[in-house]
Motif scaffolding. Structure first.
Motif, short mmCIF file in Angstrom:
data_model
loop_
_atom_site.label_atom_id
_atom_site.label_comp_id
_atom_site.label_asym_id
_atom_site.label_seq_id
_atom_site.Cartn_x
_atom_site.Cartn_y
_atom_site.Cartn_z
N VAL A 205 0.84 -1.19 0.00
CA VAL A 205 0.00 0.00 0.00
C VAL A 205 0.88 1.25 0.00
O VAL A 205 1.67 1.47 0.92
CB VAL A 205 -0.95 0.01 1.22
CG1 VAL A 205 -1.78 1.30 1.23
CG2 VAL A 205 -1.86 -1.22 1.21
N LEU A 206 0.74 2.06 -1.02
CA LEU A 206 1.46 3.33 -1.10
C LEU A 206 0.62 4.48 -0.56
O LEU A 206 1.15 5.39 0.08
CB LEU A 206 1.87 3.61 -2.54
CG LEU A 206 2.74 2.55 -3.23
CD1 LEU A 206 3.10 3.00 -4.65
CD2 LEU A 206 3.99 2.27 -2.42
N GLN A 207 -0.67 4.45 -0.83
CA GLN A 207 -1.61 5.44 -0.30
C GLN A 207 -2.89 4.70 0.04
O GLN A 207 -3.52 4.13 -0.85
CB GLN A 207 -1.91 6.55 -1.33
CG GLN A 207 -0.72 7.36 -1.78
CD GLN A 207 -1.06 8.29 -2.94
OE1 GLN A 207 -2.23 8.52 -3.26
NE2 GLN A 207 -0.04 8.83 -3.59
N ASP A 208 -3.26 4.68 1.32
CA ASP A 208 -4.48 3.96 1.70
C ASP A 208 -5.71 4.78 1.28
O ASP A 208 -5.60 5.92 0.81
CB ASP A 208 -4.50 3.70 3.20
CG ASP A 208 -5.22 2.40 3.54
OD1 ASP A 208 -6.00 1.93 2.69
OD2 ASP A 208 -5.02 1.88 4.65
N GLN B 233 -9.94 7.15 -2.98
CA GLN B 233 -8.91 6.57 -3.82
C GLN B 233 -7.87 5.82 -2.99
O GLN B 233 -7.63 6.15 -1.82
CB GLN B 233 -8.21 7.66 -4.64
CG GLN B 233 -9.16 8.46 -5.52
CD GLN B 233 -8.46 9.38 -6.48
OE1 GLN B 233 -7.27 9.21 -6.79
NE2 GLN B 233 -9.19 10.38 -7.00
N LYS B 234 -7.26 4.82 -3.62
CA LYS B 234 -6.20 4.04 -2.99
C LYS B 234 -5.17 3.69 -4.05
O LYS B 234 -5.52 3.35 -5.19
CB LYS B 234 -6.77 2.76 -2.37
CG LYS B 234 -5.72 1.89 -1.64
CD LYS B 234 -6.38 0.67 -1.00
CE LYS B 234 -5.36 -0.16 -0.21
NZ LYS B 234 -6.00 -1.33 0.46
N LEU B 235 -3.89 3.76 -3.66
CA LEU B 235 -2.79 3.41 -4.56
C LEU B 235 -1.98 2.28 -3.97
O LEU B 235 -1.55 2.35 -2.81
CB LEU B 235 -1.89 4.62 -4.80
CG LEU B 235 -0.64 4.39 -5.65
CD1 LEU B 235 -1.01 4.00 -7.08
CD2 LEU B 235 0.26 5.62 -5.64
N VAL B 236 -1.77 1.24 -4.78
CA VAL B 236 -0.98 0.09 -4.33
C VAL B 236 -0.02 -0.31 -5.46
O VAL B 236 -0.15 0.14 -6.59
CB VAL B 236 -1.88 -1.11 -3.99
CG1 VAL B 236 -2.88 -0.75 -2.89
CG2 VAL B 236 -2.61 -1.64 -5.22
N THR B 237 0.93 -1.16 -5.12
CA THR B 237 1.65 -1.90 -6.15
C THR B 237 1.33 -3.38 -5.96
O THR B 237 1.06 -3.83 -4.84
CB THR B 237 3.18 -1.69 -6.10
OG1 THR B 237 3.69 -2.27 -4.90
CG2 THR B 237 3.52 -0.21 -6.16
N ILE B 238 1.36 -4.12 -7.08
CA ILE B 238 1.00 -5.54 -7.02
C ILE B 238 2.02 -6.38 -7.79
O ILE B 238 2.73 -5.87 -8.66
CB ILE B 238 -0.40 -5.80 -7.61
CG1 ILE B 238 -0.44 -5.44 -9.10
CG2 ILE B 238 -1.47 -5.04 -6.84
CD1 ILE B 238 -1.67 -5.92 -9.84
N ASN B 239 2.06 -7.64 -7.46
CA ASN B 239 2.85 -8.61 -8.21
C ASN B 239 1.96 -9.22 -9.28
O ASN B 239 1.02 -9.95 -8.98
CB ASN B 239 3.38 -9.69 -7.27
CG ASN B 239 4.11 -10.80 -8.02
OD1 ASN B 239 4.74 -10.54 -9.04
ND2 ASN B 239 4.02 -12.01 -7.52
#
Length: 470
Positions: free
Chosen positions: A42-45, A57-63
């Motif tokens: 989670v970069l921005q919850d 809004q929410k920002l994540v990175t994923i595999n």
């Protein structure tokens, strides 16, 4: 023990055994849908973003998964939902960059309307990794693919479509913010090709609007040797885009790495069911998938209009005259077209947009002396309001330099006349012409709330042989 070329060729042959379900080969859909392997950071919850239409809004990175053993492919995903409720379904696109996704999304007018109607937005990154600092990954991917023709190694065939499908898994894992509904994808170039491939495999997706991207499996794409020899003799290239199977051409790199034309043909034959819309029309229509394509008339990626128009006249396309990657368009190109907005609003809100979009008409042509008579017929009560015809004489074969560079002349366009239920036009045949390429564009206005959206659809692109003794 090192892998030999013969061993790898045998492995690839096994990989491409024909299957009724294209999802069984390139993608493991059970793995694609497995949220437990996303390895979310989670970069921005979840947070509120104010604007004309407030959102959460929410920002994540994923595999996404491994390109090869030990080489993870990770991307950011930004999710946007209404401020006061769950989103039911969403619009999906990879048309962003890692840097852009760090900033809160500011939806444009049509995306604001989606949010107001309870539809979410999901943004991710379908871009060449070298553009955001991972050039070595791109180079190694291309090298491995050229040596093996294993689609898992090529970002274009595996990573980009998988990115979009894993983004769907990511959003639906947010059960407090999303509920299942329609998923419409849109984008241009690689962001038209990638969702066009993903939608063949992932039945969670319900609509695709794609521009300047492949649609059909023409002979050049399938590495037909006679077609390619003719292409090269006309000044075509084995580098760049023209002639590429599903994007940039990799033929020469694969040949340099030890592959043969037979290997290239086997690869194209084995994977084409899994990438081309044209090979999956019945299945898509049975699913109720809605489609609209803007290939452009002079595009280096969607370079095969002549073949597509004659073999797949029922695929809905809008042809902006003299458009393509970087093309400015003909002076009379329909600058007021709002196809994407109308397509998305009708897909998500069919109760509010009751008029159907146009479906492809039939086109008939007849040589009459020094003129070509063209008749276009839509289904009864289609509601088309206008007709304009475009033509070009002796355009080169699909994908050739002349096909891409020689534009429709400014004077080669006219309004059509309505005669009963048909649209008709007569166009001059230039002295000495061997063939004419023609297509027509037709407007229909769609109402959404207090808006009138101008949509356009084309007749199939048609090449007409004419006598050359004028």
């Amino acid at each position: 023990m090192p892998l030999t070329k013969s061993f790898l060729s045998a492995a690839i042959a096994i990989l491409f055994i024909a299957s009724e379900s294209p999802a069984m080969d390139v993608f493991d859909m059970e793995a694609i849908r497995d949220a437990s392997t996303l390895e979310i950071e989670v970069l921005q919850d979840w947070h509120v973003v104010q604007g004309r239409v407030a959102t959460r809004q929410k920002l994540v990175t994923i595999n996404v998964g491994d390109l090869w053993k030990g080489q993870a492919y990770r991307v950011p995903v930004r999710m946007v939902v209404p401020v006061d409720r769950k989103a039911k379904g969403f619009h999906l696109t990879g048309s962003s960059t890692p840097d852009r996704l760090k900033q809160d999304a500011r939806p444009n007018a049509v995306f604001q309307q989606l949010i107001e109607g309870g539809v979410g937005l999901v943004y991710t990154v379908v871009q060449e990794p070298g553009t955001y600092g991972q050039r070595e990954l791109s180079s190694e991917s291309e090298k491995r693919f050229a040596q093996t023709l294993n689609p898992r190694f090529k970002i274009q065939y595996w990573a980009w479509p998988a990115t979009l499908m894993r983004a769907i898994t990511t959003a639906y894992a947010e059960v407090d913010h999303f509920e299942k509904g329609k998923i419409a994808a849109s984008g241009g170039s690689k962001n038209g090709a990638s969702p066009s491939m993903a939608i063949l495999h992932d039945d969670r997706m319900t609509a695709i609007h794609a521009t300047v991207s492949p649609i059909w499996d023409s002979p050049l794409r399938l590495c037909d040797r006679e077609t390619w020899d003719r292409h090269l003799a006309q000044g075509g290239s084995q580098r760049g885009f023209s002639g590429g199977h599903y994007g940039p051409n990799f033929n020469q790199r694969a040949l340099d790495a030890g592959q043969s034309w037979k290997d290239l043909q086997a690869f194209a034959a084995g994977i084409s069911d899994q990438v081309f819309i044209s090979r999956n029309l019945n299945a898509l229509r049975e699913r109720g998938v809605e489609m609209l394509f803007h290939p452009g008339t002079h595009d280096m990626v969607a370079y095969d209009l002549v073949w597509g128009g004659s073999h797949h006249p029922t695929i809905p396309v809008y042809l902006g005259a003299n458009t393509g990657h970087g093309g400015k368009g003909h002076p009379r190109t329909e600058r007021d077209q709002q196809n994407k907005s109308a397509f998305l609003l009708r897909h998500f809100f069919p109760e509010s947009v009751k008029q159907p979009l146009l479906t492809p008409p039939r086109i008939e042509t007849r040589v009459d002396g020094k003129r070509l008579k063209v008749t276009v017929r839509f289904a009864d009560n289609s509601g088309e309001e206008s007709g304009r015809i475009w033509w070009i004489s002796d355009r080169g074969p699909d994908g050739s330099p002349s096909y891409l560079k020689e534009l429709i002349p400014n004077e080669n366009s006219m309004e059509m006349k309505r005669e009963g239920t048909a649209w008709v036009a007569e166009i001059p045949i230039a002295s000495g012409a061997k063939h004419l390429d023609v297509f027509t564009n037709h407007r229909k206005i769609i109402d959404y709330q207090d808006q009138k959206l101008r949509t356009y659809l084309s007749s199939p692109y048609t090449r007409v042989t004419v006598s050359d003794d004028r």
